[in-house]
Scaffold this active site. Structure first.
Site, PDB file in Angstrom:
ATOM      1  N   ASP A  68       3.613  -4.293  19.609  1.00 50.21           N
ATOM      2  CA  ASP A  68       2.948  -5.146  18.630  1.00 50.21           C
ATOM      3  C   ASP A  68       4.065  -5.857  17.856  1.00 50.21           C
ATOM      4  OD1 ASP A  68       0.950  -6.194  16.868  1.00 50.21           O
ATOM      5  OD2 ASP A  68       1.562  -4.666  15.410  1.00 50.21           O
ATOM      6  N   ASP A 126      -4.365  -2.042  16.844  1.00 50.30           N
ATOM      7  CA  ASP A 126      -3.594  -1.420  17.934  1.00 50.30           C
ATOM      8  C   ASP A 126      -4.124  -0.035  18.300  1.00 50.30           C
ATOM      9  OD1 ASP A 126      -1.696  -3.571  17.957  1.00 50.30           O
ATOM     10  OD2 ASP A 126      -0.796  -2.696  16.169  1.00 50.30           O
ATOM     11  N   CYS A 144       0.312   3.424 -10.436  1.00 50.95           N
ATOM     12  CA  CYS A 144       1.401   4.079 -11.164  1.00 50.95           C
ATOM     13  C   CYS A 144       0.878   5.301 -11.915  1.00 50.95           C
ATOM     14  CB  CYS A 144       2.034   3.099 -12.142  1.00 50.95           C
ATOM     15  SG  CYS A 144       0.917   2.565 -13.448  1.00 50.95           S
ATOM     16  N   CYS A 172      -1.889   4.616 -14.418  1.00 47.43           N
ATOM     17  CA  CYS A 172      -3.241   4.539 -13.840  1.00 47.43           C
ATOM     18  C   CYS A 172      -3.819   5.934 -13.698  1.00 47.43           C
ATOM     19  CB  CYS A 172      -3.201   3.856 -12.476  1.00 47.43           C
ATOM     20  SG  CYS A 172      -2.609   2.164 -12.495  1.00 47.43           S
TER      21      CYS A 172
END
Length: 747
Positions: free
Chosen positions: A455, A648, A49, A52
């Site tokens: 996937d 993948d 955020c 931070c």
């Protein structure tokens, strides 16, 4: 007015748990020096955020000598610059002491060099384009005043054009001259040799004509040709840089720091490339493994979704092998390196990406070969025309002008624009629908698709655990009720200290709040704390002492609060919105489909049944996905791979064509041909647009070929004036452009 910055460890909003402060050392090797300034790139974990960001940047900026400290919240990258004796270890320790994980990020020299080359081409192209526009204004004046303009005025305008063209030729044309000289010095010729000759010849003839007061000069053709050639060179450089982005991103991941333990237990941060088999490694919560290791101490939950596709974290204990790319979730563990970074699973995936790129480059080689044949043909034709006219008795200036006119009228603008303009228009149409096409040459491959491999997690499903319902003492409770909100708030008090995805899902619903102190996390079981004299637990049914879970079709968490009734939180992974309709459209178009997932059969089978996909495979490793694609290729199938995880990436790169959702990680997006948003409904649209684009490109190539068949004989026989040549060259480009615009009109 100033905003107070929280001094509590970790994210002040409670959206991410605080990391334990660790002794940080060994960052000096990652510092880059430029004069008196030092620079260090870091990866910061746990910053979620604005609080931070403020806390970290303010703390680092307050260190002596720091001139800049910028944190990117979206990718966690932070760059710090400073002068003076400040050490890199102190910078890292400052961030660690705030309750955030921190690791060094090594510089990717190859990517920087490619970006620098692309920027140089862009600047040269801009200079040539600006000069071409100004010279064309002077040329139009000369053409408009043909027969009326005096020699002195015409000579002055030609001289001004030459003054503008000379520095442009030297600056923007240096890319061709340098390449041609390098090839000739090594005893061979390349495509830049005839280009350099054409530019030099046209400029030399123009200077001669200006000095002798001739009617025509070709400074405009010199700069214009340079401009168009640089467009192609810039697009080629950009395409190649983007094509290597996946491998570069993976390589950047492998250059991240690893915490190596010394014989006395001291820690040292080193590049992953310095790790050798047998080294002891510390893997902190939230940290990604850079090499394959065998766990020697500690128990923790590990998120392997990027490696295997398994969405639920798995508990690792001593003796188990943890592959590079997996993320440690709950507790610190120590392991022994089994291989060097170049032999890890991440490197194997990197090899798959490289192999896929080499296979796809075959399509580009065909286009390169067509251009390499066309350009020498045009220059050979111009040279023969010059020689032929000299043999027939024409003067040297007249013969050279016919040769130059041939070069102008056969400028490969239409041929060069035939495919790119169609791709640009089609890409714009896709972009307006939330689809970002990464490679223009993918349209032809996408138009050939007859089989799709999906996937599961994050592709067919949302890939994010979502709270579905709350049960108290076996009875469902409405999520909006006061009782449900109280249960959520109590569970979130414990969950805020955990990195586990289900804990994060609970916190996402509960919102910001205070984390409970002294919470113990037991890997593979759950969380425990002593609250008001009672033991609270959040975790598995066995951990809290509830009855064995009944099947509910998704993961669950249990909450026990002393003697209060047990609470069960049930999570689901929803099917992507619009998936059923999109798959029906693809079936109607004759496309076959199957699922290849790293998840267990219990999660894949119900989804396949719900989506009516008969062919599915569970527990597939990255290598098994690639093997399946190779088998389909051997059967002559043109396969479209759709996936979002690191597991993948190899299959995406090796497939005939590939797509990734917008929420996929950077490496996966880089390995795919296009990135879509808004659900699977984008796939039928992409295939439909690709078919139309392929048809338009073929029409444009036919129009460009027809133009040259008509224009070359006229130019060679000396029936083209510079004005007619310029108009014809422009008309050919306009025709293919208008044909391509039909793609947008027909939408």
């Amino acid at each position: 007015m100033t905003t107070a910055v929280s001094t509590a460890p970790g994210c002040p909003s409670g959206l991410a748990p605080a990391s334990a402060s660790q002794s940080k050392s060994g960052f000096a090797g990652f510092v880059r020096k430029s004069g008196d300034e030092n620079a260090l790139d870091l990866v910061v974990r746990g910053a979620k955020c604005g609080g931070c960001l403020s806390k970290i940047e303010k703390a680092v900026s307050g260190l002596p000598g720091v001139t800049a400290a910028r944190l990117n919240l979206s990718n966690g990258r932070m760059r710090v610059r400073w002068t003076g004796p400040l050490s890199a270890d102190r910078v890292a320790q400052t961030i660690s002491d705030l309750g955030y994980g921190v690791a060094a990020q090594a510089d990717d020299g190859a990517a920087v060099e490619k970006a620098r080359e692309e920027r140089a081409l862009l600047i040269s192209m801009g200079v040539a384009g600006f000069a071409a526009a100004n010279i064309m204004l002077l040329s139009v004046s000369v053409w408009a005043g043909h027969g009326e303009m005096g020699e002195a005025t015409r000579k002055t305008l030609h001289a001004l054009s030459g003054v503008i063209a000379l520095p442009v030729l030297l600056f923007s044309g240096r890319h061709f001259f340098r390449s041609a000289w390098s090839a000739l010095r090594n005893g061979h010729a390349n495509m830049d040799v005839p280009i350099s000759l054409a530019l030099s010849l046209a400029f030399g003839v123009s200077v001669f004509e200006t000095l002798r007061g001739g009617e025509h000069a070709y400074f405009d053709a010199v700069v214009m040709l340079c401009f168009f050639l640089l467009i192609g060179r810039f697009l080629d450089a950009r395409l190649r840089r983007q094509a290597h982005a996946a491998a570069n991103a993976l390589a950047a991941m492998q250059t991240s720091a690893v915490t190596r333990l010394g014989a006395s237990g001291d820690t040292r941060s080193v590049a992953a490339s310095e790790i050798v088999p047998g080294d002891r490694i510390l893997l902190a919560p939230g940290e990604r493994a850079m090499v394959d290791v065998r766990i020697v101490s500690g128990i923790s939950d590990v998120d392997e979704s990027l490696v295997t596709g398994e969405s639920v974290p798995r508990t690792y204990s001593p003796g188990m092998v943890l592959h590079a790319g997996a993320i440690n979730v709950s507790a610190p563990v120590q392991g022994e390196a089994l291989k060097v970074a170049e032999e890890s699973l991440l490197s194997q995936i990197g090899d798959m990406l490289e192999a896929g790129e080499q296979r796809r480059s075959a399509y580009r080689r065909i286009a390169d070969r067509a251009v390499s044949i066309y350009v020498p043909f045009v220059h050979a034709t111009a040279a023969l025309a010059c020689i032929g006219w000299l043999v027939m008795g024409a003067s040297i200036p007249d013969a050279l002008m016919i040769a130059a006119a041939t070069l102008i009228i056969t400028c490969p603008c239409a041929l060069a624009l035939a495919a790119p303009v169609a791709q640009v228009v089609a890409a714009g149409r896709l972009f307006s629908n939330g689809i970002y096409l990464r490679s223009g040459d993918a349209f032809e491959r996408l138009a050939e698709i007859d089989h799709i491999v999906f996937d599961k997690t994050g592709t067919l499903t949302l890939g994010i655990p979502k709270l579905d319902r709350i049960e108290v003492d076996g009875q469902s409770v409405p999520l909006e009720s006061a009782e449900a909100r109280e249960c959520l708030a109590d569970a979130a008090r414990l969950a805020r200290v955990s990195h586990h995805p289900l804990s994060r899902a609970l916190v996402a619903v509960a919102g910001p709040g205070q984390a409970q102190e002294d919470v113990q996390e037991v890997a593979g079981r759950g969380l425990e704390a002593d609250i008001e004299g009672e033991v609270w637990r959040l975790g598995s049914s066995a951990w809290i002492g509830a009855e064995k879970d009944s099947p509910v079709g998704g993961p669950v968490l249990w909450l026990a609060r002393g003697s209060a009734p047990h609470v069960r939180f049930v999570f689901v992974d929803d099917v992507q919105p619009g998936a059923l309709g999109a798959l029906d459209t693809l079936r109607a178009g004759g496309v076959d489909m199957e699922i290849m997932s790293g998840d267990q059969a219990g999660a894949v089978a119900p989804l396949a049944g719900r989506l009516a996909i008969e062919d599915w495979t569970a527990g597939a490793s990255p290598q098994e996905k690639v093997s399946r694609l190779e088998a389909l290729r051997a059967q002559g199938r043109k396969v479209l791979m759709v996936g979002d995880g690191l597991n993948d990436a190899g299959a995406l790169s090796l497939a005939h064509a590939s797509l990734a959702p917008g929420a996929a990680i950077d490496i996966t997006q880089s390995a795919s041909d296009a990135v879509y948003s808004g659900g699977l409904e984008a796939i039928p649209l992409i295939l439909r647009v690709a078919n139309r684009t392929r048809n338009v490109m073929r029409q444009n190539f036919a129009l460009a070929a027809l133009y040259n068949v008509i224009a070359v004989p006229i130019a060679v026989t000396g029936h083209v004036t510079p004005l007619v040549a310029a108009i014809a060259m422009s008309l050919s480009s306009i025709i293919v452009t208008l044909n391509a615009i039909r793609l947008r009109i027909e939408s």
